[in-house]
Enzyme design. Structure first.
Site, PDB file in Angstrom:
ATOM      1  N   GLU A  89       4.225   0.744  -7.555  1.00 12.06           N
ATOM      2  CA  GLU A  89       5.538   1.388  -7.532  1.00 12.06           C
ATOM      3  C   GLU A  89       6.244   1.146  -8.865  1.00 12.06           C
ATOM      4  OE1 GLU A  89       6.817   2.736  -4.662  1.00 12.06           O
ATOM      5  OE2 GLU A  89       5.327   2.009  -3.238  1.00 12.06           O
ATOM      6  N   ARG A 131      17.139  14.880   1.958  1.00 13.36           N
ATOM      7  CA  ARG A 131      18.480  15.034   1.385  1.00 13.36           C
ATOM      8  C   ARG A 131      18.544  16.144   0.352  1.00 13.36           C
ATOM      9  NH1 ARG A 131      20.504   9.248   2.003  1.00 13.36           N
ATOM     10  NH2 ARG A 131      18.557   8.681   1.046  1.00 13.36           N
ATOM     11  N   GLU A 153       1.608   2.806  13.747  1.00 15.10           N
ATOM     12  CA  GLU A 153       0.259   2.594  13.189  1.00 15.10           C
ATOM     13  C   GLU A 153       0.274   2.607  11.656  1.00 15.10           C
ATOM     14  OE1 GLU A 153      -3.062   2.274  15.046  1.00 15.10           O
ATOM     15  OE2 GLU A 153      -3.011   1.384  13.056  1.00 15.10           O
ATOM     16  N   LYS A 192       3.853  -6.917   6.890  1.00 18.14           N
ATOM     17  CA  LYS A 192       2.715  -6.386   7.649  1.00 18.14           C
ATOM     18  C   LYS A 192       2.083  -7.461   8.540  1.00 18.14           C
ATOM     19  CE  LYS A 192       1.862  -2.941   4.045  1.00 18.14           C
ATOM     20  NZ  LYS A 192       1.186  -2.700   2.757  1.00 18.14           N
ATOM     21  N   GLY A 199      -1.175   5.737   0.261  1.00 20.71           N
ATOM     22  CA  GLY A 199      -1.528   7.085  -0.158  1.00 20.71           C
ATOM     23  C   GLY A 199      -1.091   8.105   0.875  1.00 20.71           C
ATOM     24  N   ASP A 207       5.860  -7.462   0.956  1.00 24.71           N
ATOM     25  CA  ASP A 207       5.246  -6.314   1.649  1.00 24.71           C
ATOM     26  C   ASP A 207       4.116  -6.796   2.584  1.00 24.71           C
ATOM     27  OD1 ASP A 207       4.657  -3.270   1.792  1.00 24.71           O
ATOM     28  OD2 ASP A 207       2.738  -4.128   1.190  1.00 24.71           O
ATOM     29  N   VAL A 245       1.183  -0.683   8.925  1.00 24.93           N
ATOM     30  CA  VAL A 245       0.298  -1.771   8.461  1.00 24.93           C
ATOM     31  C   VAL A 245      -1.044  -1.201   8.016  1.00 24.93           C
ATOM     32  CG1 VAL A 245      -0.820  -3.950   9.068  1.00 24.93           C
ATOM     33  CG2 VAL A 245       1.360  -3.345  10.125  1.00 24.93           C
ATOM     34  N   VAL A 275       4.358  10.409   1.864  1.00 26.37           N
ATOM     35  CA  VAL A 275       3.742  10.388   3.202  1.00 26.37           C
ATOM     36  C   VAL A 275       4.195  11.610   4.011  1.00 26.37           C
ATOM     37  CG1 VAL A 275       3.448   9.062   5.336  1.00 26.37           C
ATOM     38  CG2 VAL A 275       3.579   7.870   3.144  1.00 26.37           C
TER      39      VAL A 275
HETATM   40  N1  HSE Z   1       2.880  -0.780  -1.757  1.00 27.86           N
HETATM   41  C1  HSE Z   1       1.884  -1.017  -0.750  1.00 27.86           C
HETATM   42  C2  HSE Z   1       0.605  -1.528  -1.409  1.00 27.86           C
HETATM   43  C3  HSE Z   1       1.535   0.203   0.056  1.00 27.86           C
HETATM   44  O1  HSE Z   1       0.528  -1.699  -2.617  1.00 27.86           O
HETATM   45  O2  HSE Z   1      -0.331  -1.775  -0.669  1.00 27.86           O
HETATM   46  C4  HSE Z   1       2.563   0.534   1.069  1.00 27.86           C
HETATM   47  O3  HSE Z   1       2.646  -0.435   2.054  1.00 27.86           O
END
Ligand code: HSE
Length: 442
Positions: free
Chosen positions: A190, A45, A129, A205, A302, A201, A132, A14
């Site tokens: 991931e 880092r 913003e 949100k 993305g 996750d 979410v 990002v």
């Molecule tokens: N890992 C999340 C997803 C995106 O698969 O939607 C980041 O919030």
């Protein structure tokens, strides 16, 4: 023209997108906002690796102090991930009177009360913003576009990884693990997708959206969360036969002064707009008392979609700095009533249910199951029993088949008690599968 300086901390996917937009679209941004927005420093880092958007040395910071102690920097964009490090970073930024933009949903959902309270004391704004649904401007829609509404319900598909897996399970009739492996190979999931798969996750949100919609802080430990790790292709298929599509839905709704916030696999009628949201896309539906039903759709992750949201916060904060107004209104926007919201307990949920029992194909089973349902006032809407054998009783060699019951609206407490009683009577031979159904009754 007023000029605002920005620093980015964390230079991952990002961060690279944010730098690209701030540098390559600088002229467009200043035309649209009438403010010059300068990317002054970026801290990460380790600068000794390949970056998607390499930066000139003049922009590279080699310590956090270089960013925090620079009095010319107005806004810090926090893109580091995790909770402890960004929490400390934000506290330091607040101390130094720097506004903050973040994409960190975990931090805001779990430590929002702490960080917003600190920020408010100092008149610091926090833009989130990007936290979410990536590029979808849902925060601004709730805060500004829908300000005239009492929100009755906000719900949606807030995780792309799980939506990709469920879409493939439905369309290709494959199992969970093989699709997850494919999603990782394609870079959609991931390397460690645990928080996506187990629903956390999406829960982070929806907790943020619920706070904004209902104007108070949410105790994240009170959010009901269930992931998709135990979903079998048989349930996706049997649900489809009943006219439903399976989605990992995040739901927040208000009733009787309480807020119900939950994330779980959910059957939606196949004609529902959210049932048609496929692959890695996100979508959010908001019901307001004035506007009725609205829907927001787009990329939930993305580099550039998320950066688009980050930059919108930078511009928004830059505008209020330039105008010298707006802080007082904005800082309270997560908690406009200054209160903690009361969350409904799981046992008090009322919804429809898909319940799959695994039972021997012998006389009287359906009668026994329906007797227990009647005892707990659970009304049956549809039943499917498949002749197809799923296994055999080891000793008795009886056929074992799936028996699916779709209920009318029932209470979670009654449903759980009925299932417990049916399992205790040894009517079933495997653990019963329960999937909630979001389908309004006539
Ligand atoms: N890992 C999340 C997803 C995106 O698969 O939607 C980041 O919030």
């Amino acid at each position: 023209m007023k000029s605002i300086n920005v620093a980015v901390v964390g230079y991952g996917v990002v961060g690279n997108g944010v730098a690209r937009i701030l540098i390559e679209k600088k002229e467009l941004l200043s035309k649209k906002s009438q403010i010059e927005i300068n990317l002054k420093k970026v801290y990460t880092r380790n600068w000794n690796k390949q970056f998607e958007y390499p930066l000139p040395d003049s922009l590279k910071a080699y310590s956090l102090e270089e960013v925090l102690d620079d009095n010319s920097i107005d806004i810090i964009v926090e893109l580091t991930g995790g909770i402890d490090f960004p929490l400390q970073l934000m506290k330091k930024a607040i101390e130094k009177n720097k506004h903050i933009v973040t994409a960190n949903k975990a931090l805001l959902a779990e430590k929002g009360k702490e960080i917003f309270t600190e920020a408010e004391k100092k008149g610091i704004r926090i833009g989130f913003e990007a936290a979410v649904a990536g590029g979808i401007p849902i925060i601004r829609a709730l805060r500004e576009g829908l300000v005239a509404n009492q929100i009755t319900k906000v719900y949606g598909i807030l995780n792309g990884t799980t939506n990709y897996i469920l879409t493939k399970m439905l369309k290709e009739k494959r199992d969970f693990n093989s699709i997850l492996r494919e999603a990782q190979e394609l870079g959609y999931a991931e390397a460690d997708p645990t928080l996506d798969i187990n629903g956390t996750d999406a829960a982070h949100k929806i907790a943020i959206l619920a706070s904004l919609s209902y104007g108070g802080f949410i105790d994240f430990s009170g959010v009901y969360v269930e992931g998709i790790q135990d979903i079998s292709p048989i349930d996706v298929e049997l649900g489809r036969e009943l006219g439903y599509t399976l989605k990992l839905l995040a739901i927040a709704k208000s009733h009787n002064g309480e807020i119900e916030v939950r994330v779980h696999p959910t059957f939606l009628p196949e004609e529902h707009p959210l049932a048609k949201v496929d692959g890695v896309y996100n979508a959010v539906m908001v019901e307001g008392d004035a506007v009725g039903e609205t829907m927001f759709y787009g990329k939930g992750a993305g580099s550039l979609p998320t950066a688009s949201a980050v930059v919108s916060d930078i511009v928004d904060i830059a505008k209020s700095i330039a105008l010298g107004v707006g802080r007082e209104i904005e800082i309270t926007s997560m908690n406009w009533e200054h209160k903690d919201l009361v969350l409904t307990k799981l046992s008090d949920f009322n919804t429809r249910y898909y319940i799959r029992f695994t039972v021997p194909d012998i006389t009287g089973i359906l009668a026994k199951v329906s007797a227990v349902f009647a005892k707990y006032s659970i009304s049956i809407a549809a039943v499917i029993q498949k002749e197809k054998v799923v296994s055999l009783f080891e000793k008795r060699k009886e056929k074992v088949v799936p028996l699916v019951i779709l209920t009318h609206t029932a209470s979670e407490k009654n449903v759980q008690q009925a299932i417990k009683e049916i399992e205790e009577q040894k009517i079933t031979v495997e653990k019963t599968k329960v999937i909630r159904v979001e389908d309004e009754e006539e």
